[in-house]
Structures are given as structure tokens and as C-alpha cells.
Scaffold this motif. Structure first.
Motif, PDB file in Angstrom:
ATOM      1  N   UNK A 182     -15.874 -25.218 -25.162  1.00 39.15           N
ATOM      2  CA  UNK A 182     -15.720 -24.033 -25.974  1.00 39.15           C
ATOM      3  C   UNK A 182     -17.082 -23.618 -26.535  1.00 39.15           C
ATOM      4  N   UNK A 183     -17.372 -22.316 -26.479  1.00 36.59           N
ATOM      5  CA  UNK A 183     -18.652 -21.797 -26.936  1.00 36.59           C
ATOM      6  C   UNK A 183     -18.799 -21.950 -28.458  1.00 36.59           C
ATOM      7  N   UNK A 184     -20.012 -22.256 -28.900  1.00 36.31           N
ATOM      8  CA  UNK A 184     -20.303 -22.411 -30.324  1.00 36.31           C
ATOM      9  C   UNK A 184     -20.084 -21.078 -31.033  1.00 36.31           C
ATOM     10  N   UNK A 185     -19.336 -21.102 -32.124  1.00 30.89           N
ATOM     11  CA  UNK A 185     -18.993 -19.879 -32.838  1.00 30.89           C
ATOM     12  C   UNK A 185     -20.052 -19.535 -33.869  1.00 30.89           C
ATOM     13  N   UNK A 186     -20.345 -18.220 -33.982  1.00 29.64           N
ATOM     14  CA  UNK A 186     -21.259 -17.738 -35.012  1.00 29.64           C
ATOM     15  C   UNK A 186     -20.838 -16.315 -35.395  1.00 29.64           C
TER      16      UNK A 186
ATOM     17  N   UNK B  30     -19.986 -14.388 -57.032  1.00 31.03           N
ATOM     18  CA  UNK B  30     -19.430 -14.169 -58.367  1.00 31.03           C
ATOM     19  C   UNK B  30     -20.393 -13.404 -59.276  1.00 31.03           C
ATOM     20  N   UNK B  31     -21.679 -13.620 -59.114  1.00 35.12           N
ATOM     21  CA  UNK B  31     -22.650 -13.003 -60.019  1.00 35.12           C
ATOM     22  C   UNK B  31     -23.244 -11.698 -59.495  1.00 35.12           C
ATOM     23  N   UNK B  32     -23.270 -11.523 -58.165  1.00 31.39           N
ATOM     24  CA  UNK B  32     -23.859 -10.306 -57.601  1.00 31.39           C
ATOM     25  C   UNK B  32     -22.829  -9.455 -56.858  1.00 31.39           C
ATOM     26  N   UNK B  33     -21.621  -9.951 -56.762  1.00 34.53           N
ATOM     27  CA  UNK B  33     -20.524  -9.260 -56.086  1.00 34.53           C
ATOM     28  C   UNK B  33     -20.903  -8.785 -54.686  1.00 34.53           C
ATOM     29  N   UNK B  34     -21.442  -9.700 -53.872  1.00 34.17           N
ATOM     30  CA  UNK B  34     -21.820  -9.337 -52.501  1.00 34.17           C
ATOM     31  C   UNK B  34     -20.569  -9.222 -51.633  1.00 34.17           C
ATOM     32  N   UNK B  35     -20.648  -8.425 -50.599  1.00 31.76           N
ATOM     33  CA  UNK B  35     -19.497  -8.176 -49.726  1.00 31.76           C
ATOM     34  C   UNK B  35     -19.269  -9.346 -48.766  1.00 31.76           C
ATOM     35  N   UNK B  36     -18.105  -9.335 -48.126  1.00 29.95           N
ATOM     36  CA  UNK B  36     -17.793 -10.362 -47.134  1.00 29.95           C
ATOM     37  C   UNK B  36     -18.777 -10.347 -45.975  1.00 29.95           C
ATOM     38  N   UNK B  37     -19.156  -9.158 -45.532  1.00 27.82           N
ATOM     39  CA  UNK B  37     -20.110  -9.072 -44.426  1.00 27.82           C
ATOM     40  C   UNK B  37     -21.475  -9.611 -44.848  1.00 27.82           C
ATOM     41  N   UNK B  38     -21.894  -9.340 -46.077  1.00 30.47           N
ATOM     42  CA  UNK B  38     -23.169  -9.873 -46.575  1.00 30.47           C
ATOM     43  C   UNK B  38     -23.114 -11.405 -46.651  1.00 30.47           C
ATOM     44  N   UNK B  39     -21.966 -11.920 -47.054  1.00 32.91           N
ATOM     45  CA  UNK B  39     -21.791 -13.377 -47.108  1.00 32.91           C
ATOM     46  C   UNK B  39     -21.959 -13.953 -45.705  1.00 32.91           C
ATOM     47  N   UNK B  40     -21.257 -13.378 -44.725  1.00 29.47           N
ATOM     48  CA  UNK B  40     -21.329 -13.878 -43.345  1.00 29.47           C
ATOM     49  C   UNK B  40     -22.756 -13.829 -42.813  1.00 29.47           C
ATOM     50  N   UNK B  41     -23.462 -12.761 -43.106  1.00 28.58           N
ATOM     51  CA  UNK B  41     -24.840 -12.626 -42.623  1.00 28.58           C
ATOM     52  C   UNK B  41     -25.783 -13.627 -43.287  1.00 28.58           C
ATOM     53  N   UNK B  42     -25.417 -14.110 -44.477  1.00 31.05           N
ATOM     54  CA  UNK B  42     -26.261 -15.060 -45.216  1.00 31.05           C
ATOM     55  C   UNK B  42     -26.072 -16.501 -44.771  1.00 31.05           C
ATOM     56  N   UNK B  43     -25.016 -16.777 -44.038  1.00 30.52           N
ATOM     57  CA  UNK B  43     -24.696 -18.145 -43.647  1.00 30.52           C
ATOM     58  C   UNK B  43     -25.685 -18.655 -42.607  1.00 30.52           C
ATOM     59  N   UNK B  44     -26.260 -19.808 -42.896  1.00 25.31           N
ATOM     60  CA  UNK B  44     -27.214 -20.433 -41.971  1.00 25.31           C
ATOM     61  C   UNK B  44     -26.529 -21.492 -41.109  1.00 25.31           C
ATOM     62  N   UNK B  45     -25.626 -22.261 -41.697  1.00 22.73           N
ATOM     63  CA  UNK B  45     -24.868 -23.297 -40.974  1.00 22.73           C
ATOM     64  C   UNK B  45     -23.418 -22.845 -40.861  1.00 22.73           C
ATOM     65  N   UNK B  46     -23.142 -22.146 -39.781  1.00 25.83           N
ATOM     66  CA  UNK B  46     -21.822 -21.542 -39.561  1.00 25.83           C
ATOM     67  C   UNK B  46     -20.778 -22.604 -39.288  1.00 25.83           C
ATOM     68  N   UNK B  47     -19.691 -22.580 -40.056  1.00 34.57           N
ATOM     69  CA  UNK B  47     -18.537 -23.449 -39.852  1.00 34.57           C
ATOM     70  C   UNK B  47     -17.523 -22.673 -39.026  1.00 34.57           C
ATOM     71  N   UNK B  48     -17.356 -23.010 -37.750  1.00 30.90           N
ATOM     72  CA  UNK B  48     -16.483 -22.204 -36.896  1.00 30.90           C
ATOM     73  C   UNK B  48     -15.004 -22.295 -37.275  1.00 30.90           C
ATOM     74  N   UNK B  49     -14.292 -21.240 -36.960  1.00 30.71           N
ATOM     75  CA  UNK B  49     -12.848 -21.198 -37.113  1.00 30.71           C
ATOM     76  C   UNK B  49     -12.270 -20.785 -35.761  1.00 30.71           C
ATOM     77  N   UNK B  50     -11.947 -21.778 -34.936  1.00 31.69           N
ATOM     78  CA  UNK B  50     -11.466 -21.506 -33.584  1.00 31.69           C
ATOM     79  C   UNK B  50      -9.964 -21.232 -33.525  1.00 31.69           C
ATOM     80  N   UNK B  51      -9.286 -21.258 -34.675  1.00 30.36           N
ATOM     81  CA  UNK B  51      -7.838 -21.133 -34.682  1.00 30.36           C
ATOM     82  C   UNK B  51      -7.370 -19.798 -35.276  1.00 30.36           C
TER      83      UNK B  51
END
Length: 145
Positions: free
Chosen positions: A1-5, A122-143
Motif C-alpha cells: 500500500x502506498x504511503x499516505x500524505x 486553539x489560540x490562532x484558530x487555523x483551518x483544517x487545511x492549514x493544519x494538514x499542510x503543517x503536518x510534518x510526520x503524517x499519520x495515515x488513515x487507510x480506513x
């Protein structure tokens, strides 16, 4: 299975997305075209088009509604469990301050990034997309549904 990002985390169901829905779109387009192309049977083509577009609407809405509703409940539950495991306290106050988009995005972060991104969210109210773009070590969700 391909690595998810971030770039490949969306999931498609080929029979639905690439066969059934395009077929309904083609039939719907054909029906609309035939309304003007075949004036003798205009009413039949109008009814045909209405039925096809209703099938298209139902196919999209029913499939998504149940699966996403269930998935959203599970994602919230996973957030509560993970928050408890990391901070050893209930998440009731925190989860009320977050949108589902933010909660959903945080699940892709590893535990250390989760803490940092949760604080930032919580302090800067960043969006979900901004959160995803900030992730360096992606935890995949294959399900995902």
C-alpha cells in the motif's frame, strides 16, 4: 500500500465515481440534448432527464450521507480517546472550541505534532487545511470511507 500524505489522502470508490456517476451524467446530458433535438418526444425526454437527475442526486447524497455521518462520529470519538491518552484528562472543553474540520485534520498528526497543532489551533484558530499542510510526520488513515 502506498504511503499516505496530504496529496493522496482522498479516497475514491471506482465503480461509483468512475462508472455509475459518469454514466448518469452522460444519460442526463443526452436527455437534455434530446429535449431540443427531438421535439416530437419532448415530454418523454423531459421526464427521462428528470428521472436521471433524481437518480444522480440520490446516488450522491445517500452514499455520502450515511458513510460520512458515521465516519464523523468515529473521528470525534478517536479525538476524545487520543486527547485523553495524551493529556490524561477529558476533552469536553477543548472539543467544543474546535470545528469538525479542525478535529478531522488533527488526526493526521503524530502525537508530538498533535500537541503543538492543537495549541496553535486553539489560540490562532487555523483551518483544517492549514493544519494538514503543517503536518510534518503524517499519520495515515487507510480506513476512510
Amino acid at each position: 500500500m502506498k504511503r499516505q500524505d496530504y496529496k493522496n489522502h482522498k479516497k475514491y470508490y471506482p465503480p461509483h465515481h468512475f462508472i455509475y456517476l459518469p454514466l448518469l451524467l452522460i444519460l442526463g446530458g443526452t436527455g437534455v440534448y434530446k429535449i431540443w433535438d427531438d421535439p416530437q418526444n419532448k415530454l418523454i425526454w423531459i421526464l427521462f432527464s428528470i428521472i436521471i437527475f433524481l437518480l444522480l442526486y440520490l446516488a450522491v447524497m445517500v452514499r455520502q450521507h450515511y458513510a460520512l455521518g458515521n465516519q464523523n462520529r468515529i473521528v470525534r470519538l478517536e479525538f476524545r480517546q487520543r486527547y485523553f491518552e495524551i493529556f490524561n484528562k477529558r476533552s469536553d472543553e477543548v472539543i467544543e472550541k474546535l470545528s469538525f474540520d479542525q478535529i478531522s485534520a488533527l488526526r493526521f498528526a503524530d502525537n508530538e505534532e498533535f500537541k503543538e497543532l492543537l495549541y496553535k489551533t486553539l489560540h490562532e484558530n487555523i483551518s483544517g487545511d492549514q493544519i494538514k499542510r503543517s503536518i510534518k510526520n503524517w499519520r495515515p488513515d487507510y480506513h476512510r470511507v
